[in-house]
Design a protein around this motif. Structure first.
Motif, PDB file in Angstrom:
ATOM      1  N   THR A  22       0.824  -1.208   0.000  1.00  0.00           N
ATOM      2  CA  THR A  22       0.000   0.000   0.000  1.00  0.00           C
ATOM      3  C   THR A  22       0.859   1.259   0.000  1.00  0.00           C
ATOM      4  O   THR A  22       2.010   1.263   0.443  1.00  0.00           O
ATOM      5  CB  THR A  22      -0.924   0.019   1.223  1.00  0.00           C
ATOM      6  N   SER A  25      -0.384   6.057  -3.868  1.00  0.00           N
ATOM      7  CA  SER A  25      -0.892   5.869  -5.226  1.00  0.00           C
ATOM      8  C   SER A  25      -2.073   4.899  -5.311  1.00  0.00           C
ATOM      9  O   SER A  25      -2.791   4.891  -6.311  1.00  0.00           O
ATOM     10  CB  SER A  25       0.231   5.388  -6.151  1.00  0.00           C
ATOM     11  N   ASN A  26      -2.283   4.088  -4.285  1.00  0.00           N
ATOM     12  CA  ASN A  26      -3.425   3.170  -4.328  1.00  0.00           C
ATOM     13  C   ASN A  26      -4.382   3.362  -3.147  1.00  0.00           C
ATOM     14  O   ASN A  26      -5.303   2.571  -2.958  1.00  0.00           O
ATOM     15  CB  ASN A  26      -2.967   1.708  -4.412  1.00  0.00           C
ATOM     16  N   ALA A  29      -8.130   3.724  -4.150  1.00  0.00           N
ATOM     17  CA  ALA A  29      -8.732   2.456  -4.570  1.00  0.00           C
ATOM     18  C   ALA A  29      -9.049   1.575  -3.363  1.00  0.00           C
ATOM     19  O   ALA A  29     -10.122   0.954  -3.299  1.00  0.00           O
ATOM     20  CB  ALA A  29      -7.805   1.730  -5.535  1.00  0.00           C
ATOM     21  N   GLY A  48      -6.551   0.794 -13.353  1.00  0.00           N
ATOM     22  CA  GLY A  48      -5.148   1.085 -13.102  1.00  0.00           C
ATOM     23  C   GLY A  48      -4.273   0.502 -14.188  1.00  0.00           C
ATOM     24  O   GLY A  48      -4.722  -0.334 -14.980  1.00  0.00           O
ATOM     25  N   SER A  52      -0.521  -3.141 -11.747  1.00  0.00           N
ATOM     26  CA  SER A  52      -0.667  -2.250 -10.593  1.00  0.00           C
ATOM     27  C   SER A  52      -1.320  -2.911  -9.391  1.00  0.00           C
ATOM     28  O   SER A  52      -1.387  -2.309  -8.323  1.00  0.00           O
ATOM     29  CB  SER A  52      -1.477  -1.003 -10.996  1.00  0.00           C
ATOM     30  N   LYS A  54      -4.514  -4.689  -9.678  1.00  0.00           N
ATOM     31  CA  LYS A  54      -5.979  -4.778  -9.806  1.00  0.00           C
ATOM     32  C   LYS A  54      -6.483  -6.180  -9.479  1.00  0.00           C
ATOM     33  O   LYS A  54      -7.455  -6.338  -8.731  1.00  0.00           O
ATOM     34  CB  LYS A  54      -6.404  -4.385 -11.226  1.00  0.00           C
ATOM     35  N   ILE A 143      -6.220   3.242  -9.369  1.00  0.00           N
ATOM     36  CA  ILE A 143      -4.867   2.962  -8.888  1.00  0.00           C
ATOM     37  C   ILE A 143      -3.918   3.752  -9.787  1.00  0.00           C
ATOM     38  O   ILE A 143      -3.856   3.517 -10.994  1.00  0.00           O
ATOM     39  CB  ILE A 143      -4.527   1.466  -8.968  1.00  0.00           C
TER      40      ILE A 143
END
Length: 224
Positions: A22, A25-26, A29, A48, A52, A54, A143
């Motif tokens: 983590t 950038s995420n 999401a 994303g 990335s 997903k 993401i």
């Protein structure tokens, strides 16, 4: 022999949230996924770039939500009523009628729909006007391209999967010079591992420099 032992020590793929790296950038999401089952209309698009995470996050959500995963090429819509559903790589194309029905069913009791893609729903192909309007209004969890926190975390994860503990100075060196993507991080770790085995050298900043400068020299040859 070293190579054989390292291969035996590699860990199986895990889609648990605890194994997901983590970072800023995420974070959006993750927050959107954790808002389940309170998604608007019961639907969410997880978007994303390649690699990335997903699929990792989608599989974790599916496990927590007790969702069924449908085949994009032949989605069994008849199995979906009253169940949360996961459908991946929707931007590559899904039957319009099937996707329309899945979106409609997601808002009913016990339903839900998580869709993954590299692009936002507004860019997905849709010939049906009613489907087009639903895709345009669908909530999106994005993401973004990985930040330094995520990139360092995935580098460490990929090294750990190969039972490698590089010196700490290797990480800032790579982060300042590598391509900003998770597939690139995976490839760099693989190349460092291969080079260390081939040359019987430990993984170090010097070896990382050799790998990355080799990339620069090859790029110069193609651009010259």
């Amino acid at each position: 022999m070293t190579r054989q032992l390292r291969l035996k020590l590699r860990r199986p793929v895990s889609y648990a949230r605890s194994d997901f790296v983590t970072g800023p950038s995420n974070a959006h999401a993750l927050a959107a996924l954790d808002a389940w089952p309170g998604w608007h209309t019961g639907c969410l698009a997880l978007v994303g770039p390649e690699g990335s995470g997903k699929t990792h996050l989608a599989r974790d959500w599916a496990a927590r939500a007790d969702a069924i995963t449908l085949d994009r090429l032949a989605p069994a819509v008849a199995h979906a009523p009253g169940r949360p559903v996961l459908l991946e790589d929707v931007d590559l194309g899904v039957d319009d009628e099937a996707l329309f029905h899945l979106i409609n069913m997601a808002g009913h009791e016990g339903g839900g729909l998580l869709l993954t893609a590299k692009t936002a729903p507004v860019a997905w192909p849709a010939a049906l006007p009613d489907l087009r309007s639903r895709l345009n209004a669908m909530p999106v969890a994005l993401i973004e391209e990985p930040d330094d926190v995520v990139l360092e975390g995935v580098l460490r994860k990929f090294f750990k999967a190969r039972s490698i503990r590089p010196p700490k100075e290797v990480f800032p060196y790579l982060l300042r010079r590598m391509e900003r993507s998770i597939p690139a991080a995976r490839e760099i770790v693989k190349r460092l591992d291969d080079a260390a085995d081939d040359e019987q050298r430990p993984i170090s900043r010097a070896l990382a420099r050799q790998i990355l400068e080799g990339d620069t020299e090859n790029l110069d040859l193609f651009q010259g």
